[in-house]
Scaffold this motif. Structure first.
Motif, PDB file in Angstrom:
ATOM      1  N   UNK A 165       0.831  -1.220   0.000  1.00  0.00           N
ATOM      2  CA  UNK A 165       0.000   0.000   0.000  1.00  0.00           C
ATOM      3  C   UNK A 165       0.859   1.261   0.000  1.00  0.00           C
ATOM      4  N   UNK A 166       2.017   1.194   0.670  1.00  0.00           N
ATOM      5  CA  UNK A 166       2.923   2.350   0.694  1.00  0.00           C
ATOM      6  C   UNK A 166       3.593   2.561  -0.663  1.00  0.00           C
ATOM      7  N   UNK A 167       3.947   1.457  -1.311  1.00  0.00           N
ATOM      8  CA  UNK A 167       4.551   1.545  -2.656  1.00  0.00           C
ATOM      9  C   UNK A 167       3.527   2.138  -3.633  1.00  0.00           C
ATOM     10  N   UNK A 168       2.272   1.688  -3.511  1.00  0.00           N
ATOM     11  CA  UNK A 168       1.198   2.231  -4.370  1.00  0.00           C
ATOM     12  C   UNK A 168       1.003   3.722  -4.123  1.00  0.00           C
ATOM     13  N   UNK A 169       1.090   4.113  -2.850  1.00  0.00           N
ATOM     14  CA  UNK A 169       0.938   5.521  -2.469  1.00  0.00           C
ATOM     15  C   UNK A 169       2.099   6.364  -3.036  1.00  0.00           C
ATOM     16  N   UNK A 170       3.276   5.736  -3.070  1.00  0.00           N
ATOM     17  CA  UNK A 170       4.467   6.459  -3.531  1.00  0.00           C
ATOM     18  C   UNK A 170       4.467   6.686  -5.044  1.00  0.00           C
ATOM     19  N   UNK A 171       3.759   5.828  -5.779  1.00  0.00           N
ATOM     20  CA  UNK A 171       3.835   5.897  -7.248  1.00  0.00           C
ATOM     21  C   UNK A 171       3.469   7.273  -7.820  1.00  0.00           C
ATOM     22  N   UNK A 172       2.257   7.809  -7.532  1.00  0.00           N
ATOM     23  CA  UNK A 172       1.925   9.129  -8.098  1.00  0.00           C
ATOM     24  C   UNK A 172       2.846  10.241  -7.603  1.00  0.00           C
ATOM     25  N   UNK A 173       3.356  10.086  -6.373  1.00  0.00           N
ATOM     26  CA  UNK A 173       4.266  11.112  -5.822  1.00  0.00           C
ATOM     27  C   UNK A 173       5.553  11.158  -6.644  1.00  0.00           C
ATOM     28  N   UNK A 174       6.135   9.980  -6.892  1.00  0.00           N
ATOM     29  CA  UNK A 174       7.374   9.943  -7.681  1.00  0.00           C
ATOM     30  C   UNK A 174       7.117  10.337  -9.131  1.00  0.00           C
ATOM     31  N   UNK A 175       6.000   9.886  -9.669  1.00  0.00           N
ATOM     32  CA  UNK A 175       5.697  10.215 -11.077  1.00  0.00           C
ATOM     33  C   UNK A 175       5.511  11.715 -11.275  1.00  0.00           C
ATOM     34  N   UNK A 176       5.147  12.403 -10.189  1.00  0.00           N
ATOM     35  CA  UNK A 176       4.981  13.854 -10.267  1.00  0.00           C
ATOM     36  C   UNK A 176       6.215  14.632  -9.837  1.00  0.00           C
ATOM     37  N   UNK A 177       7.307  13.906  -9.552  1.00  0.00           N
ATOM     38  CA  UNK A 177       8.544  14.552  -9.092  1.00  0.00           C
ATOM     39  C   UNK A 177       9.471  14.845 -10.267  1.00  0.00           C
TER      40      UNK A 177
END
Length: 285
Positions: A165-177
């Motif tokens: 769930x944390x990896x899934x949460x991190x995906x849009x954050x990194x993709x927007x970085x």
């Protein structure tokens, strides 16, 4: 000088090993006897679609890497100057260096694969484009310190590991970085090389402590330290490796620092060959 590098999980493909099983019949039979199933059938045909499951992937790769090494020695008639392996591949590096025989290595890998396959609910993802410090900052700023940095594959290719769930949460954050070229979730059952593997590490410790290891005949570069193995620490290194990050970039840089170094990937695929080229290219960054 030449270093043989052995790939780990992710390099498996149906059909891997090819004619090696018939060329090294004795070792193939020994492997099937230890595992309780036909290693040749698993690698070449994968009838039950098991090859992608950790408890099967790890023994299969260990065997194909080991047979590939035997073939290479047969062809060249000489041993490499150094050996290294990525995660599971480190067992093949140790086998090549004489730390244990083929069957002992397979028993260790079989247990490791079983224990790691039990760690469910975790996930891993490759972040491409940022360095380790930048990734750590993104995790900190977004309150995602529950995620660990697991594989330092090249200066700008780092694998993160944590609860799914944390990896899934991190995906849009990194993709927007800014600077992130790609965020690639990996097909793994667990959060390997992270704090979430403590249970597997504990059980593996109890298992490995009943084994004795032989003197190394070739220097082996450790994933944990990115430096040559100390003979007294073989078991401890393999225990630590389960929860520690794979320091692949530092391992290759260390080997490059020793002088004119060639690298040859021994096993299926060309994943490590690509990473070595990338490390050389990004060395100045």
């Amino acid at each position: 000088m030449i270093t043989y590098v052995f790939p780990g999980q992710g390099s498996q493909t149906k059909g891997m090993g090819g004619t090696l099983f018939d060329e090294f019949k004795e070792l193939t039979t020994q492997a099937s006897d230890i595992l309780g199933y036909s290693i040749k059938e698993l690698c070449l045909e994968d009838p039950q679609a098991n090859l992608g499951q950790t408890q099967y992937t790890q023994p299969a790769l260990y065997v194909v890497n080991a047979l590939s090494y035997q073939k290479k020695i047969q062809e060249t008639g000489k041993k490499p100057d150094f050996v290294a392996g990525h995660s599971l591949g480190e067992y093949d590096a140790l086998f090549a260096a004489g730390a244990f025989d083929f069957g002992t290595g397979l028993k260790l890998v079989q247990k490791r694969g079983e224990l790691m396959s039990r760690a469910t609910g975790g996930g891993m993802a490759a972040v491409i484009g940022l360095n380790a410090e930048q990734i750590a900052n993104v995790l900190k700023q977004n309150n995602l310190q529950s995620i660990d940095l697991a594989n330092f594959n090249s200066p700008a290719q780092i694998v993160i590991s944590g609860l799914r769930e944390d990896i899934n949460k991190a995906q849009p954050i990194f993709e927007g970085t800014q600077g992130v070229q790609m965020f690639i979730p990996l097909k793994t059952s667990g959060a390997f090389h992270s704090r979430y593997m403590e249970e597997a590490k504990r059980e593996f410790t109890a298992f490995i402590n009943s084994f004795a290891f032989s003197r190394l005949t070739i220097p082996v570069i450790s994933n944990v330290h990115a430096r040559p193995y100390q003979e007294s620490e073989i078991a401890q290194n393999l225990i630590e490796q389960i929860t520690h990050p794979v320091k692949w970039t530092d391992s290759i840089r260390y080997l490059m620092s020793l002088g004119d170094m060639e690298f040859a990937e021994v096993g299926p695929g060309k994943v490590l060959t690509g990473l070595v080229q990338r490390i050389k290219r990004e060395a100045g960054q």
